[in-house]
Design a protein around this motif. Structure first.
Motif, PDB file in Angstrom:
ATOM      1  N   ALA A 242       0.825  -1.212   0.000  1.00 36.89           N
ATOM      2  CA  ALA A 242       0.000   0.000   0.000  1.00 36.89           C
ATOM      3  C   ALA A 242       0.854   1.255   0.000  1.00 36.89           C
ATOM      4  CB  ALA A 242      -0.936  -0.004   1.206  1.00 36.89           C
ATOM      5  N   VAL A 243       1.921   1.260   0.776  1.00 37.99           N
ATOM      6  CA  VAL A 243       2.821   2.419   0.811  1.00 37.99           C
ATOM      7  C   VAL A 243       3.523   2.581  -0.533  1.00 37.99           C
ATOM      8  CG1 VAL A 243       4.877   3.405   1.893  1.00 37.99           C
ATOM      9  CG2 VAL A 243       3.131   2.305   3.304  1.00 37.99           C
ATOM     10  N   VAL A 244       3.935   1.476  -1.126  1.00 34.10           N
ATOM     11  CA  VAL A 244       4.535   1.526  -2.465  1.00 34.10           C
ATOM     12  C   VAL A 244       3.547   2.130  -3.454  1.00 34.10           C
ATOM     13  CG1 VAL A 244       5.293   0.094  -4.411  1.00 34.10           C
ATOM     14  CG2 VAL A 244       6.197  -0.330  -2.120  1.00 34.10           C
ATOM     15  N   ARG A 245       2.286   1.735  -3.350  1.00 33.52           N
ATOM     16  CA  ARG A 245       1.247   2.295  -4.218  1.00 33.52           C
ATOM     17  C   ARG A 245       1.228   3.818  -4.130  1.00 33.52           C
ATOM     18  NH1 ARG A 245      -1.341   0.063  -8.010  1.00 33.52           N
ATOM     19  NH2 ARG A 245      -2.184  -1.659  -6.772  1.00 33.52           N
ATOM     20  N   ALA A 246       1.256   4.348  -2.925  1.00 28.87           N
ATOM     21  CA  ALA A 246       1.230   5.804  -2.752  1.00 28.87           C
ATOM     22  C   ALA A 246       2.472   6.454  -3.341  1.00 28.87           C
ATOM     23  CB  ALA A 246       1.106   6.135  -1.268  1.00 28.87           C
ATOM     24  N   MET A 247       3.614   5.840  -3.118  1.00 31.08           N
ATOM     25  CA  MET A 247       4.877   6.423  -3.577  1.00 31.08           C
ATOM     26  C   MET A 247       4.989   6.447  -5.099  1.00 31.08           C
ATOM     27  SD  MET A 247       7.317   4.656  -0.688  1.00 31.08           S
ATOM     28  CE  MET A 247       8.886   5.263  -1.312  1.00 31.08           C
ATOM     29  N   THR A 248       4.365   5.486  -5.779  1.00 31.86           N
ATOM     30  CA  THR A 248       4.479   5.416  -7.241  1.00 31.86           C
ATOM     31  C   THR A 248       3.740   6.539  -7.948  1.00 31.86           C
ATOM     32  OG1 THR A 248       2.554   3.953  -7.454  1.00 31.86           O
ATOM     33  CG2 THR A 248       4.721   2.903  -7.244  1.00 31.86           C
ATOM     34  N   ALA A 249       2.832   7.209  -7.251  1.00 30.83           N
ATOM     35  CA  ALA A 249       2.059   8.271  -7.903  1.00 30.83           C
ATOM     36  C   ALA A 249       2.958   9.382  -8.406  1.00 30.83           C
ATOM     37  CB  ALA A 249       1.020   8.835  -6.929  1.00 30.83           C
ATOM     38  N   VAL A 250       4.087   9.584  -7.751  1.00 32.31           N
ATOM     39  CA  VAL A 250       4.979  10.685  -8.132  1.00 32.31           C
ATOM     40  C   VAL A 250       5.591  10.426  -9.503  1.00 32.31           C
ATOM     41  CG1 VAL A 250       7.054  11.975  -7.501  1.00 32.31           C
ATOM     42  CG2 VAL A 250       5.444  11.244  -5.724  1.00 32.31           C
ATOM     43  N   ARG A 251       6.103   9.206  -9.727  1.00 33.55           N
ATOM     44  CA  ARG A 251       6.701   8.931 -11.040  1.00 33.55           C
ATOM     45  C   ARG A 251       5.654   8.972 -12.146  1.00 33.55           C
ATOM     46  NH1 ARG A 251       4.628   4.948 -13.797  1.00 33.55           N
ATOM     47  NH2 ARG A 251       6.598   4.302 -14.720  1.00 33.55           N
ATOM     48  N   SER A 252       4.422   8.586 -11.866  1.00 30.32           N
ATOM     49  CA  SER A 252       3.376   8.665 -12.885  1.00 30.32           C
ATOM     50  C   SER A 252       2.961  10.109 -13.149  1.00 30.32           C
ATOM     51  CB  SER A 252       2.163   7.836 -12.462  1.00 30.32           C
ATOM     52  OG  SER A 252       2.486   6.460 -12.413  1.00 30.32           O
ATOM     53  N   LEU A 253       3.030  10.948 -12.123  1.00 29.91           N
ATOM     54  CA  LEU A 253       2.719  12.364 -12.288  1.00 29.91           C
ATOM     55  C   LEU A 253       3.684  13.051 -13.245  1.00 29.91           C
ATOM     56  CD1 LEU A 253       1.132  14.931 -11.406  1.00 29.91           C
ATOM     57  CD2 LEU A 253       2.742  15.121  -9.490  1.00 29.91           C
ATOM     58  N   VAL A 254       4.919  12.571 -13.308  1.00 32.53           N
ATOM     59  CA  VAL A 254       5.924  13.180 -14.175  1.00 32.53           C
ATOM     60  C   VAL A 254       5.461  13.216 -15.627  1.00 32.53           C
ATOM     61  CG1 VAL A 254       8.260  12.902 -15.116  1.00 32.53           C
ATOM     62  CG2 VAL A 254       7.863  12.639 -12.658  1.00 32.53           C
ATOM     63  N   ALA A 255       4.740  12.183 -16.069  1.00 33.40           N
ATOM     64  CA  ALA A 255       4.241  12.180 -17.450  1.00 33.40           C
ATOM     65  C   ALA A 255       3.399  13.420 -17.720  1.00 33.40           C
ATOM     66  CB  ALA A 255       3.427  10.913 -17.712  1.00 33.40           C
ATOM     67  N   PHE A 256       2.583  13.803 -16.753  1.00 27.34           N
ATOM     68  CA  PHE A 256       1.723  14.974 -16.910  1.00 27.34           C
ATOM     69  C   PHE A 256       2.522  16.266 -16.793  1.00 27.34           C
ATOM     70  CE2 PHE A 256      -0.970  11.470 -15.891  1.00 27.34           C
ATOM     71  CZ  PHE A 256      -2.112  11.677 -16.654  1.00 27.34           C
ATOM     72  N   GLU A 257       3.553  16.253 -15.975  1.00 27.10           N
ATOM     73  CA  GLU A 257       4.426  17.420 -15.899  1.00 27.10           C
ATOM     74  C   GLU A 257       5.123  17.662 -17.232  1.00 27.10           C
ATOM     75  OE1 GLU A 257       5.624  17.279 -11.157  1.00 27.10           O
ATOM     76  OE2 GLU A 257       6.944  16.338 -12.629  1.00 27.10           O
ATOM     77  N   GLU A 258       5.422  16.577 -17.947  1.00 26.84           N
ATOM     78  CA  GLU A 258       6.085  16.713 -19.241  1.00 26.84           C
ATOM     79  C   GLU A 258       5.119  16.983 -20.384  1.00 26.84           C
ATOM     80  OE1 GLU A 258       9.122  17.032 -19.946  1.00 26.84           O
ATOM     81  OE2 GLU A 258      10.149  16.385 -18.120  1.00 26.84           O
ATOM     82  N   GLY A 259       3.790  16.900 -20.117  1.00 26.61           N
ATOM     83  CA  GLY A 259       2.844  17.262 -21.161  1.00 26.61           C
ATOM     84  C   GLY A 259       1.739  16.270 -21.455  1.00 26.61           C
ATOM     85  N   ALA A 260       1.718  15.124 -20.786  1.00 23.28           N
ATOM     86  CA  ALA A 260       0.599  14.194 -20.957  1.00 23.28           C
ATOM     87  C   ALA A 260      -0.690  14.850 -20.465  1.00 23.28           C
ATOM     88  CB  ALA A 260       0.846  12.896 -20.193  1.00 23.28           C
ATOM     89  N   VAL A 261      -1.817  14.454 -21.060  1.00 26.21           N
ATOM     90  CA  VAL A 261      -3.097  15.084 -20.717  1.00 26.21           C
ATOM     91  C   VAL A 261      -4.172  14.067 -20.357  1.00 26.21           C
ATOM     92  CG1 VAL A 261      -2.630  17.119 -22.131  1.00 26.21           C
ATOM     93  CG2 VAL A 261      -3.810  15.158 -23.154  1.00 26.21           C
ATOM     94  N   GLY A 262      -3.788  12.784 -20.236  1.00 30.74           N
ATOM     95  CA  GLY A 262      -4.767  11.767 -19.908  1.00 30.74           C
ATOM     96  C   GLY A 262      -5.472  11.251 -21.149  1.00 30.74           C
TER      97      GLY A 262
END
Length: 455
Positions: A242-262
């Motif tokens: 569960a803690v790993v699940r929470a921590m992984t959100a940051v690396r997935s957020l990077v895609a949106f920081e670089e320009g992904a839009v969902g």
């Protein structure tokens, strides 16, 4: 590059299935996140050889799948459907095979749009074949070029959205998970994975702009879902997963920081965190993905989804028909129910039922609930660096799990209580990126090439 320092919603109660702040338009008349939940059908061929010599048979198999799914969607009068063509490794390695499947699929979708008015869009998910080498070459080498060329060719031949299940940092995370090495996990998720995401998604966004397609999103499936499945088999503690699940959100957020839009990938259960931070639409999977894997998040995963997916199913014959058709029907009825809740104004009550039915049944459901995801999202945006954000997400998830236990709602096995304390202690101890790099670069020297991550 954008970086969010506050959430786009004021509370988790503003988040809702079928509604996002930034709907995505693509394909044949599709809009995602504008008030309607749409099915995303994911499918694959049964076990078979994937090689240039078998291309004709492969194309025939996919044509049968797509024809069957779209025909069923017309019969059920869905408001629209997303098809996800998820590459097997060989379909990315042999670029022409994957691209031909994309081209053929888009042609069939166009026929159904013109002849039946069926709205649709195609997500092409390229396979991250960089992990086939050990240690992986993340930024250089033949595999990297093949992945990027595959994105280009699939975009050129009809993909409406581009996605990937990227693996940067997984060479460390897999070992660290099995050893229960918290600093190793923090190194993989807070140092390596975000660096790779910046590199990879900068390239994907550039390709998307070149071919005028949607840079959709990534998933931490190889990290968090691996942990969840291992925990379900009692190979590692559920609280760690569960803690790993929470921590992984940051690396997935990077895609949106670089320009992904969902929309983010269906197997990205970190989606509610991403939605809370960005307002972009997300795809989720739950009970209707049992064909691909079991989980503890069957209902709650749908709470704030914009696309509802079955994960992936092989084209095998069932009593009623072939499996992709069967699961497209299941998804269609799931979405019909959610959309009727929206239409009749009972969506908040329906969302509450989705959440309440699962949230305290397991720590896996608890950690992806809208309310907990929202709190993790707040912790993430309070950090200034990817490493700091990953660490804060882990610390906050531990606090929330403890609060759930103290409220006598969340039941954690006694054998896992010591693990929760150990996770907290280790995350507190390694408070700087420099300290974690020093630790892990020595312990995992034979498993990672630091220069491939710009270290």
């Amino acid at each position: 590059m954008r970086m969010w320092n506050k959430l786009v919603y004021e509370s988790h109660e503003q988040m809702m299935f079928g509604k996002s702040l930034h709907p995505v338009k693509c394909g044949f008349g599709i809009t995602i996140g504008d008030g309607t939940v749409l099915p995303e059908v994911n499918y694959t061929v049964p076990p078979m050889e994937v090689s240039p010599e078998k291309e004709g048979r492969i194309l025939q198999e996919y044509e049968t799948i797509v024809q069957g799914v779209l025909s069923r969607m017309v019969t059920l009068q869905v408001p629209g459907v997303i098809l996800e063509f998820e590459h097997a490794p060989q379909m990315t390695t042999h670029i022409e095979i994957g691209a031909r499947v994309t081209e053929q699929t888009k042609k069939i979708m166009k026929e159904y749009y013109e002849n039946h008015g069926l709205k649709s869009a195609l997500r092409s998910t390229i396979c991250d074949i960089r992990e086939q080498e050990r240690p992986p070459q993340i930024r250089h080498g033949k595999s990297v070029q093949i992945v990027l060329d595959s994105f280009k060719e699939n975009a050129r031949l009809g993909a409406d959205m581009l996605s990937i299940e990227s693996i940067g940092g997984k060479e460390i995370n897999d070992s660290a998970l099995m050893e229960g090495d918290i600093p190793g996990i923090l190194f993989a998720l807070g140092v390596l994975a975000p660096r790779d995401m910046h590199f990879l998604w900068k390239n994907i966004v550039e390709i998307s702009k070149e071919f005028n397609v949607v840079p959709a999103g990534d998933t931490a499936c190889g990290f968090a879902n691996t942990a969840m499945v291992l925990a379900d088999k009692n190979y590692l503690p559920g609280v760690l997963a569960a803690v790993v699940r929470a921590m992984t959100a940051v690396r997935s957020l990077v895609a949106f920081e670089e320009g992904a839009v969902g929309p983010s990938k269906d197997c990205a259960y970190e989606g509610p965190v991403i939605k809370a931070i960005t307002g972009f639409p997300i795809s989720m999977e739950g009970k209707s993905a049992a064909c691909a894997h079991f989980s503890h998040v069957g209902n709650i995963a749908a709470a704030v989804c914009d696309l509802w997916s079955n994960e992936s199913v092989q084209n095998v014959k069932l009593l009623s028909g072939f499996a992709p058709e069967v699961f497209s029907e299941i998804l269609a009825y799931d979405c019909r129910l959610m959309n009727k809740a929206l239409e009749t104004g009972v969506e908040k009550e329906f969302l509450k039922l989705l959440v309440d039915s699962d949230i305290y049944q397991s720590v896996h459901a608890f950690i992806i609930s809208p309310q907990v995801s929202f709190e993790i999202a707040k912790a993430i945006v309070s950090g200034d660096t990817d490493f700091e954000r990953t660490r804060l997400a882990g610390i906050r998830s531990c606090e929330l799990i403890r609060k759930g236990m103290e409220d006598n709602k969340l039941n954690i096995p006694d054998r896992e209580l010591n693990w929760l304390g150990m996770i907290e202690d280790q995350l507190a101890l390694y408070s700087t990126e420099e300290s974690i790099v020093e630790y892990a670069s020595s312990k995992y020297a034979d498993k990672v090439t630091l220069s491939e991550y710009g270290l």
